[in-house]
Scaffold this motif. Structure first.
Motif, PDB file in Angstrom:
ATOM      1  N   UNK A 128      -0.828 -11.860  -5.473  1.00 24.06           N
ATOM      2  CA  UNK A 128      -0.370 -11.731  -4.085  1.00 24.06           C
ATOM      3  C   UNK A 128       0.750 -10.714  -3.962  1.00 24.06           C
ATOM      4  N   UNK A 129       1.677 -10.748  -4.918  1.00 26.48           N
ATOM      5  CA  UNK A 129       2.789  -9.787  -4.910  1.00 26.48           C
ATOM      6  C   UNK A 129       2.264  -8.361  -5.061  1.00 26.48           C
ATOM      7  N   UNK A 130       1.275  -8.193  -5.935  1.00 26.71           N
ATOM      8  CA  UNK A 130       0.691  -6.874  -6.144  1.00 26.71           C
ATOM      9  C   UNK A 130      -0.014  -6.393  -4.883  1.00 26.71           C
ATOM     10  N   UNK A 131      -0.739  -7.308  -4.200  1.00 30.63           N
ATOM     11  CA  UNK A 131      -1.411  -6.936  -2.956  1.00 30.63           C
ATOM     12  C   UNK A 131      -0.390  -6.532  -1.892  1.00 30.63           C
ATOM     13  N   UNK A 132       0.728  -7.272  -1.818  1.00 34.23           N
ATOM     14  CA  UNK A 132       1.770  -6.946  -0.837  1.00 34.23           C
ATOM     15  C   UNK A 132       2.374  -5.578  -1.129  1.00 34.23           C
ATOM     16  N   UNK A 133       2.621  -5.300  -2.410  1.00 36.83           N
ATOM     17  CA  UNK A 133       3.164  -3.985  -2.785  1.00 36.83           C
ATOM     18  C   UNK A 133       2.185  -2.877  -2.427  1.00 36.83           C
ATOM     19  N   UNK A 134       0.898  -3.118  -2.687  1.00 41.58           N
ATOM     20  CA  UNK A 134      -0.114  -2.116  -2.377  1.00 41.58           C
ATOM     21  C   UNK A 134      -0.197  -1.878  -0.870  1.00 41.58           C
ATOM     22  N   UNK A 135      -0.161  -2.951  -0.092  1.00 35.58           N
ATOM     23  CA  UNK A 135      -0.204  -2.815   1.368  1.00 35.58           C
ATOM     24  C   UNK A 135       1.005  -2.039   1.871  1.00 35.58           C
ATOM     25  N   UNK A 136       2.188  -2.365   1.329  1.00 36.31           N
ATOM     26  CA  UNK A 136       3.404  -1.654   1.736  1.00 36.31           C
ATOM     27  C   UNK A 136       3.311  -0.181   1.367  1.00 36.31           C
ATOM     28  N   UNK A 137       2.766   0.112   0.188  1.00 39.12           N
ATOM     29  CA  UNK A 137       2.627   1.503  -0.242  1.00 39.12           C
ATOM     30  C   UNK A 137       1.678   2.259   0.675  1.00 39.12           C
ATOM     31  N   UNK A 138       0.540   1.633   1.009  1.00 42.36           N
ATOM     32  CA  UNK A 138      -0.440   2.305   1.865  1.00 42.36           C
ATOM     33  C   UNK A 138       0.156   2.563   3.248  1.00 42.36           C
ATOM     34  N   UNK A 139       0.871   1.578   3.783  1.00 42.44           N
ATOM     35  CA  UNK A 139       1.508   1.745   5.094  1.00 42.44           C
ATOM     36  C   UNK A 139       2.534   2.876   5.053  1.00 42.44           C
ATOM     37  N   UNK A 140       3.341   2.884   4.008  1.00 46.70           N
ATOM     38  CA  UNK A 140       4.366   3.932   3.865  1.00 46.70           C
ATOM     39  C   UNK A 140       3.714   5.305   3.719  1.00 46.70           C
ATOM     40  N   UNK A 141       2.620   5.363   2.958  1.00 45.37           N
ATOM     41  CA  UNK A 141       1.932   6.636   2.754  1.00 45.37           C
ATOM     42  C   UNK A 141       1.337   7.157   4.056  1.00 45.37           C
ATOM     43  N   UNK A 142       0.735   6.270   4.842  1.00 41.20           N
ATOM     44  CA  UNK A 142       0.160   6.690   6.121  1.00 41.20           C
ATOM     45  C   UNK A 142       1.233   7.156   7.088  1.00 41.20           C
ATOM     46  N   UNK A 143       2.377   6.432   7.104  1.00 44.05           N
ATOM     47  CA  UNK A 143       3.481   6.839   7.976  1.00 44.05           C
ATOM     48  C   UNK A 143       4.006   8.205   7.553  1.00 44.05           C
ATOM     49  N   UNK A 144       4.138   8.409   6.242  1.00 43.81           N
ATOM     50  CA  UNK A 144       4.614   9.706   5.745  1.00 43.81           C
ATOM     51  C   UNK A 144       3.616  10.803   6.087  1.00 43.81           C
ATOM     52  N   UNK A 145       2.326  10.480   6.034  1.00 45.03           N
ATOM     53  CA  UNK A 145       1.302  11.475   6.377  1.00 45.03           C
ATOM     54  C   UNK A 145       1.430  11.870   7.849  1.00 45.03           C
ATOM     55  N   UNK A 146       1.607  10.871   8.718  1.00 43.21           N
ATOM     56  CA  UNK A 146       1.755  11.172  10.150  1.00 43.21           C
ATOM     57  C   UNK A 146       3.004  12.000  10.407  1.00 43.21           C
ATOM     58  N   UNK A 147       4.106  11.626   9.746  1.00 42.50           N
ATOM     59  CA  UNK A 147       5.362  12.366   9.926  1.00 42.50           C
ATOM     60  C   UNK A 147       5.205  13.798   9.426  1.00 42.50           C
ATOM     61  N   UNK A 148       4.547  13.938   8.279  1.00 43.23           N
ATOM     62  CA  UNK A 148       4.357  15.272   7.697  1.00 43.23           C
ATOM     63  C   UNK A 148       3.476  16.120   8.608  1.00 43.23           C
ATOM     64  N   UNK A 149       2.428  15.492   9.186  1.00 48.90           N
ATOM     65  CA  UNK A 149       1.538  16.221  10.083  1.00 48.90           C
ATOM     66  C   UNK A 149       2.289  16.685  11.334  1.00 48.90           C
ATOM     67  N   UNK A 150       3.116  15.796  11.893  1.00 46.15           N
ATOM     68  CA  UNK A 150       3.900  16.159  13.082  1.00 46.15           C
ATOM     69  C   UNK A 150       4.905  17.263  12.741  1.00 46.15           C
ATOM     70  N   UNK A 151       5.533  17.144  11.581  1.00 49.16           N
ATOM     71  CA  UNK A 151       6.496  18.165  11.168  1.00 49.16           C
ATOM     72  C   UNK A 151       5.801  19.512  10.978  1.00 49.16           C
ATOM     73  N   UNK A 152       4.598  19.489  10.430  1.00 48.64           N
ATOM     74  CA  UNK A 152       3.850  20.734  10.234  1.00 48.64           C
ATOM     75  C   UNK A 152       3.510  21.371  11.576  1.00 48.64           C
ATOM     76  N   UNK A 153       3.053  20.523  12.534  1.00 48.34           N
ATOM     77  CA  UNK A 153       2.750  21.061  13.861  1.00 48.34           C
ATOM     78  C   UNK A 153       3.995  21.651  14.515  1.00 48.34           C
ATOM     79  N   UNK A 154       5.114  20.933  14.390  1.00 44.45           N
ATOM     80  CA  UNK A 154       6.362  21.409  14.997  1.00 44.45           C
ATOM     81  C   UNK A 154       6.817  22.713  14.356  1.00 44.45           C
ATOM     82  N   UNK A 155       6.679  22.786  13.036  1.00 42.54           N
ATOM     83  CA  UNK A 155       7.078  24.002  12.328  1.00 42.54           C
ATOM     84  C   UNK A 155       6.203  25.177  12.736  1.00 42.54           C
ATOM     85  N   UNK A 156       4.900  24.924  12.887  1.00 40.85           N
ATOM     86  CA  UNK A 156       3.990  25.991  13.307  1.00 40.85           C
ATOM     87  C   UNK A 156       4.342  26.457  14.717  1.00 40.85           C
ATOM     88  N   UNK A 157       4.672  25.514  15.613  1.00 40.68           N
ATOM     89  CA  UNK A 157       5.044  25.891  16.976  1.00 40.68           C
ATOM     90  C   UNK A 157       6.343  26.696  16.976  1.00 40.68           C
TER      91      UNK A 157
END
Length: 157
Positions: free
Chosen positions: A73-102
């Motif tokens: 269960x602890x491993x599943x929670x860590x994996x879920x937290x990692x996936x959530x953090x990775x997706x959030x970082x991906x969205x932030x990185x995508x927005x930052x890339x768009x802003x930088x291009x603009x």
């Protein structure tokens, strides 16, 4: 026996103090009767051929099962937290890339306009500099001279 070797210290990135390494184990080469004695001692050690059966009580089994389930269960929670953090970082990185291009395209357009303004200004200055000077206009006579001439002509008439 010889004295132990001096301690070996190694600096490791991320640690403030150097780490003391364990001394290297000495290699012993046995020859003659020493080798025969070492071989006999090794042969005298019993080598288990069949593992002894172990009885695990029901409560110990349940305890281990609970610990394993908690670890899963602890491993599943860590994996879920990692996936959530990775997706959030991906969205932030995508927005930052768009802003930088603009920002870049805006900077590019403004620098192009500055360059165009500079070029246009220099071109018009150059064209003004090569124009022939305008012909001198006849200087108008001062009013006092005109009035004096008029007065003189009136007297003559």
């Amino acid at each position: 026996p010889p004295p132990p070797p001096p301690p070996v210290f190694k600096t490791v990135k991320g640690f403030d103090e150097p780490i003391e390494l364990q001394p290297d184990k000495r290699r012993v080469v046995r020859k003659g009767p020493m080798a025969a004695a070492a071989a006999a001692a090794a042969a005298a050690k019993p080598v288990p051929t069949v593992a002894e059966p172990v009885v695990v009580s029901a409560e110990l089994y349940a305890q281990r099962e609970a610990a394993l389930q908690a670890s899963i269960d602890e491993s599943k929670a860590r994996l879920t937290a990692y996936v959530t953090k990775r997706e959030a970082a991906h969205d932030v990185r995508e927005a930052a890339t768009r802003e930088k291009a603009a920002d870049f395209s805006q900077w590019r357009m403004s620098s192009s306009q500055k360059l165009n303004a500079t070029v246009t200004g220099k071109r018009s200055a150059y064209l003004d500099s090569i124009k022939p000077p305008p012909p001198p206009e006849p200087e108008p006579e001062p009013e006092a001279v005109l009035e004096a001439e008029e007065a003189a002509t009136e007297k003559d008439a």
